[in-house]
Write an enzyme that holds these catalytic residues in place. Structure first.
Site, PDB file in Angstrom:
ATOM      1  N   HIS A 145       0.870  -1.171   0.000  1.00 34.59           N
ATOM      2  CA  HIS A 145       0.000   0.000   0.000  1.00 34.59           C
ATOM      3  C   HIS A 145       0.910   1.224   0.000  1.00 34.59           C
ATOM      4  CE1 HIS A 145      -2.566  -2.998   2.029  1.00 34.59           C
ATOM      5  NE2 HIS A 145      -3.619  -2.266   1.721  1.00 34.59           N
ATOM      6  N   GLU A 275     -10.798  -6.264  -5.133  1.00 39.34           N
ATOM      7  CA  GLU A 275     -10.770  -7.316  -4.116  1.00 39.34           C
ATOM      8  C   GLU A 275     -12.083  -7.338  -3.343  1.00 39.34           C
ATOM      9  OE1 GLU A 275      -8.285  -8.379  -0.061  1.00 39.34           O
ATOM     10  OE2 GLU A 275      -7.242  -7.427  -1.727  1.00 39.34           O
ATOM     11  N   GLU A 311      -9.524 -13.050  -2.018  1.00 37.60           N
ATOM     12  CA  GLU A 311      -8.882 -13.371  -0.743  1.00 37.60           C
ATOM     13  C   GLU A 311      -9.697 -14.466  -0.052  1.00 37.60           C
ATOM     14  OE1 GLU A 311      -8.239 -11.406   3.598  1.00 37.60           O
ATOM     15  OE2 GLU A 311      -7.422 -10.284   1.908  1.00 37.60           O
ATOM     16  N   HIS A 314     -11.755 -13.477   3.002  1.00 32.29           N
ATOM     17  CA  HIS A 314     -12.933 -12.693   2.635  1.00 32.29           C
ATOM     18  C   HIS A 314     -14.044 -13.604   2.106  1.00 32.29           C
ATOM     19  CE1 HIS A 314     -10.446  -8.738   1.963  1.00 32.29           C
ATOM     20  NE2 HIS A 314     -10.376  -9.206   3.198  1.00 32.29           N
ATOM     21  N   ASP A 352      -6.722 -13.395   8.970  1.00 39.13           N
ATOM     22  CA  ASP A 352      -5.574 -13.383   8.055  1.00 39.13           C
ATOM     23  C   ASP A 352      -4.466 -14.354   8.453  1.00 39.13           C
ATOM     24  OD1 ASP A 352      -6.632 -11.497   6.349  1.00 39.13           O
ATOM     25  OD2 ASP A 352      -5.842  -9.815   7.486  1.00 39.13           O
TER      26      ASP A 352
END
Length: 479
Positions: A145, A275, A311, A314, A352
């Site tokens: 990022h 995403e 992902e 997700h 995660d």
């Protein structure tokens, strides 16, 4: 794509925000046991990971935690080298900005090179650590990022200058062999984005978000990035009572159209990726899952300009399996990249964790192989160490385990294809359509009058077993 910051109040109430730096005592003094000191310009005089060798493939009998047991980069599987099927990438935010903090606890990780600041010097030091890690791990891609690699400043101009300085160093360090799998703009942490970026009710925020994406796309292009990701962390709503959802969706589409136009203007040939995520932090996010996002892209005529970054964690938050989301994206022709992680079924949030379940990894690779690969996308480890794992060595062990799991999944898929039993089971299940009438239906020529005639002629149909247990048995035999 999450980056962690912990803010401690006077009452020790800890709030987990995304994208900042662990706060802790300086741990980079001159004369440190690991190195000789830290330069004022952010240089670290010595190795960031002393004692950690280059990670090599040693085979499945190896007991060495710092070696691959299943991932052999140059070994050919199903006509491609493993590294070309998997295209692994290191996520800068979790690996170098993860603090171990959570909504109920303070940071637990204070890496030796951290000095407790979010300065440019510290940002440079982290970038050097990033490339030493990548090279020792033996991969050639990384993801970032904009705000996790370079500190925010008082003005957009100053922030862009900070980013330029860090990107120049990254360009030097990556050389000709390493480049970003993708870059992305962080449009969810700062208070200005509390109503979203592209879907904010404030025009000034919309413009600021556009300027931030413009700059990040430029630096991603400069670094040789292969993709650019949009993660709409706050592109959604908390309540429809105060939200014009149609207008916000229109605004988001216009934002994406402008991104496509600018990509073409600067000659960036990378793939634009969206995403999907259902909620968290907003109650409802507009890119809920793969099907919702593909529908949005079709509605606004953007289906040929974007693909999806799926992902796994997700997927489960949206009520699907990762396999389902990958297959949905593949069927729609928009499977572009995979964030390799997983959640914990006993924890209801986005944990995660590194994907290490071999069955899950095999299902993921079934879709990837069926898709013919995912280049120019790849597997990005959008995953973090557990809060209780605090050794520098753990960073390597986690990535090795994740890479081995997907490599083992690829090997399992090769076994399933070679055996052929699972494919044959599926073929037989649909063999009634492998007839003249079935072909006519699949060609769009099976009108109701003809089908009614056949129904009268055949009478009550005989429905065969789905053989699900046999399919599972065949699948498990490959694992």
């Amino acid at each position: 794509m999450k980056i962690e910051r912990i803010v401690l109040s006077a009452f020790s109430v800890i709030v987990l925000c995304f994208a900042a730096v662990a706060v802790g005592p300086p741990t980079c003094p001159a004369g440190s046991a690991a190195v000789t000191g830290c330069g004022g310009d952010g240089d670290w005089e010595g190795e960031f990971f002393p004692g950690i060798p280059d990670i090599k493939y040693e085979g499945r009998k190896s007991k060495n935690p710092l070696a691959f047991k299943w991932y052999n980069a140059d070994e050919e599987i199903l006509g491609k080298k493993m590294k070309d099927w998997l295209r692994f990438s290191v996520a800068f935010w979790h690996t170098f900005r993860g603090t171990g903090g959570d909504p109920f606890g303070a940071p637990t990780k204070f890496w030796p090179w951290e000095d407790g600041t979010n300065s440019l010097a510290m940002a440079k030091r982290r970038m050097r650590a990033n490339f030493e890690f990548i090279k020792k791990l033996g991969v050639d891609k990384w993801c970032f990022h904009d705000r996790d690699i370079a500190p925010d400043a008082a003005t957009l101009e100053e922030t862009n200058a900070n980013l330029d300085e860090i990107v120049a160093l990254a360009k030097e360090l990556q050389g000709s062999t390493i480049h970003p799998l993708w870059g992305t703009s962080q449009l969810f942490h700062h208070p200005r984005y509390m109503h979203g970026g592209a879907t904010s009710s404030e025009l000034g925020v919309y413009a600021y978000a556009a300027a931030q994406v413009k700059k990040c796309m430029e630096v991603t292009h400069y670094l040789g990035g292969e993709n650019f990701v949009f993660w709409g962390g706050r592109e959604g709503y908390q309540s429809l009572l105060n939200t014009d959802m149609e207008r916000e969706l229109d605004h988001m589409a216009r934002f994406f159209e402008a991104a496509v136009a600018y990509k073409k203007k600067i000659g960036f040939n990378g793939t634009l990726l969206i995403e999907p995520k259902p909620q968290e932090p907003t109650k409802h996010q507009y890119d809920w899952d793969a099907a919702t996002t593909a529908n949005f892209l079709r509605k606004y005529g953007l289906i040929d300009e974007f693909k999806l970054n799926i992902e796994c964690n997700h997927a489960t938050l949206s009520g699907h399996s990762c396999h389902h989301e990958l297959e949905t994206a593949r069927i729609h022709g928009v499977l572009g990249n995979i964030d390799a992680n997983t959640g914990d079924p006993q924890v209801g949030w986005d944990t995660d964790e590194f994907l290490t379940d071999i069955g899950e990894a095999t299902k993921v690779m079934l879709t990837v192989v069926k898709n013919g690969g995912i280049a120019p996308g790849g597997f990005n480890f959008d995953a973090k160490l557990r809060r209780e794992s605090t050794d520098v060595e753990d960073l390597f062990i986690a990535h090795i385990n994740g890479m081995d799991a997907l490599a083992r999944g690829l090997r399992n898929v090769a076994k399933l294809i070679e055996d052929g039993s699972l494919e044959e089971l599926v073929r037989k299940r649909y063999q009634s359509f492998d007839t003249e009438l079935g072909a006519s239906i699949e060609a769009g020529k099976g009108d109701f009058e003809l089908l009614e005639k056949k129904a009268f002629e055949w009478g009550e149909p005989k429905v065969p077993s789905g053989k699900q247990e046999l399919a599972e048995m065949i699948f498990q035999s490959a694992i």
